[in-house]
Design an enzyme around this catalytic site. Sequence first.
Site: not given
Ligand code: F58
Length: 808
Positions: A552, A546-547, A658, A654
């Site tokens: 996290k 994950k990021r 998976k 997500t």
């Molecule tokens: C993610 N957000 C949530 N944001 O962290 C995760 O819990 C969730 O499952 C997922 O969305 C889908 O609903 C996320 O990925 C970003 O990547 C942002 C994009 C714009 C810049 C800051 C981060």
Amino acid sequence: MDVRNGMGLRPLGTSAAEFEQDLLSNLYYRRGTTVESASTQDAYETLALTVRDRLAERRVRTAAAHYAANPRWVYYLSAEYLLGKQLEQNMLYSGTDRIARIAMKQLGLDPDEVEGLDVEPGLGNGGLGRLAACLLDAMATLDIPAVGYGIRYDLGIFKQTFKNGAQVEKPDDWSYQGNPWEFPAPDDRQTVFFYGHTERDANGKTCWIPGEVVLGEPSHMLVPGHGTDTVNIVRLWRARGSESSFDLSRFSAGQYAEAVDEAVHAENISKVLYPDDSTESGRELRLKQQYFLVSCSLRDIIRRFRLRNTDWSEFPKKTVIQLNDTHPTLAIPELMRLLVDEEGLNWDLAWTIVRQTFAYTCHTLLPEALETWSVPMFERLLPRHLEIIYTINEHFLAEVREAFPGDVDRVRRMSLIQEEPDRRVRMANLAVVGTQAVNGVAELHSELLASTTLRDFAELWPAKFHNVTNGISPRRFIKIANPTLSSLISEGLGGDEWINDLDRLAGLEALADDESFRSRWRAVKQANKVRLGLGDPESLTDVMIKRFHEYKRQQLKLLHIITMYHRIKANPGQAYVPRTVLFAGKAAPAYHAAKHVIRLINAVAAVIDADPAVSPYLKVVFPPNYNVTLGSLIIPAADLSEQISMAGKEASGTGNMKLALNGALTIGTLDGANIEIRDKVGADNFFLFGLDTPAATALKNNGYRARDHYDRDPELRHALDSILDGKFLGIGREVGESLLNWDEYLTLADYRSYVDAQDQVDAAWQDTDQWTRKSILNTARSGFFSADRTVRDYAAGIWHVNPVKVGR
Ligand code: F58
């Protein structure tokens, strides 16, 4: 009617021989070469085109069916799409996977080598972008008329490499060889305005006199459904300088840089995904990107509406626009501007139309992640939009005052404009006010949105708030990613209908008690570990993908690894469960704390590797550049899924879905969709640990002291001391100090419970049969997490759209 025949076109064949002919013909006419002199790149492009042709034919039929039906459309607006590689998916969906490989071999081409050139368009950061791709896949599969809109960034998410264990970012010029999946549509280009000022004419009508003009050039990629003829599209915009942006006279005078200055400036808008926003110009560029996306897409949506409709009041009946987080929220004032300034509608009618048209998905709970823009910058870039937002705000705050008389503080909190410490436009507030539905992405997340982050709004409009739990594409994340498990499942269930009807996986429950099925299940997992090729395939493969973000808590996993290391060092003679711990993920380039964690992981990995007393039992691997492609290799090989965020911080997750779908057991907190995963797969098949949201909140409110946990727990102290003392190549003191002195995300508070849960994991792993049973049950009970279910929930609860079947 078959559109091809109607147009006098020869139908494309379904045999390997016909595919081979089409390959040769495309190689000749599209690449201008022959099989004897073709490069692998020629062969790849030709294969892609030959597969694409089959889908293009379905696309034409889909467009015809949609045009005839004049249905309510879903327009999905997202600044990001992580589509993953296209070739394998498109071969599967077009039913050409088998014949394509035969045909290539017939021509003396190596299918693996040719297919190996397919490139992943990395047009997103993480979960949010991948969710967008999964939802598009499910919409097409469910025959829902939909278009995704996004930006065609020249450079996608950076390529991650490691130098001395530290993350180094490289640009990702993903399409430098071209992109065979894309259809350019220069005829549909749009003009986008920025800067300037507004004027009122004699009738009081407002007019925006822009200061910069940029062109948006679209191209689209096909989004085929699985097991259906529907092929939707995702339309991506690329910025171009207008005709006048090239200054010929300067060029002639030898001022080459100045001559292209304006064009370069314009094209920078779609240059990179998520430009660094630590400078004012970076922030302005991001806001420009957002308006660029919105302006181009809305004009395109209106163009499409007008193909079959004339009456504006019909617009919401034919259109629902889903905002993927706040990044496309400018669509709300932009549609107001188009309706009021350009179409001459009165404000109230325009506002009714706008509100009925939009819906908003929120993906966060972190207040710092809610976007705001400084008013002076906003005003400079989008002067008319700011005026519109002010007017929306006036009307809205009057409504708030009426509902909550005398509650000045509430009015201040809910305003679309933050006044202190500086004036900023609050995009989430605008998104809630301008839409008919707001949803969170997992049950807990939606509850917390309504009770904390967006509480004032939920009190005003309770019925507006929904939950739509995220889902994942079973095509992408099990059928394609894990072909051997998919075959075993199809065999076990007596067919492959489960791929489009994931609840059917429940039929595997009975097989969990079948000894021979279990042993085949294990063999598949084993083979997937061999395919991944990282670490001993016999070991427990423990993955955290994950990021990198402090909430996290990759740091918690690291503390556990260090504790295992210390235990093995202290008692080298004992038998330990061998583990391969795999991390993968990127940190935002400017997120220093997260980058320190990456560096420390690599240092710990090196120290363990170099220690022969420990390395037989413990290995830490960190393949660089996590993306959809790498995830698709790791997920099928995982035994244990790490979902260890601080409760109340992860909106959904997500990756957790998976991994469970592919038979990994989860160790996790009661956070995001983990809760629903645990409910579905059963508490016995899930390793729970840590504080829940109320307990974590209470601890923070009552003055959390990380050091108390350090003082009390010798194993934790030993782990943290070893970091602070520089035992891992001298790396990671920042990580240790931040945990000990601050620990924003309660890592130390959850340490003991986590380590104890990991001891239970070890114990469970030793009972191979029981573990396999649990693994099968995780898959069998993950049907709920199909993106098909998610899309059905959106369709029924928010979009109110119906499928349109594509005729033959
Ligand atoms: C993610 N957000 C949530 N944001 O962290 C995760 O819990 C969730 O499952 C997922 O969305 C889908 O609903 C996320 O990925 C970003 O990547 C942002 C994009 C714009 C810049 C800051 C981060």
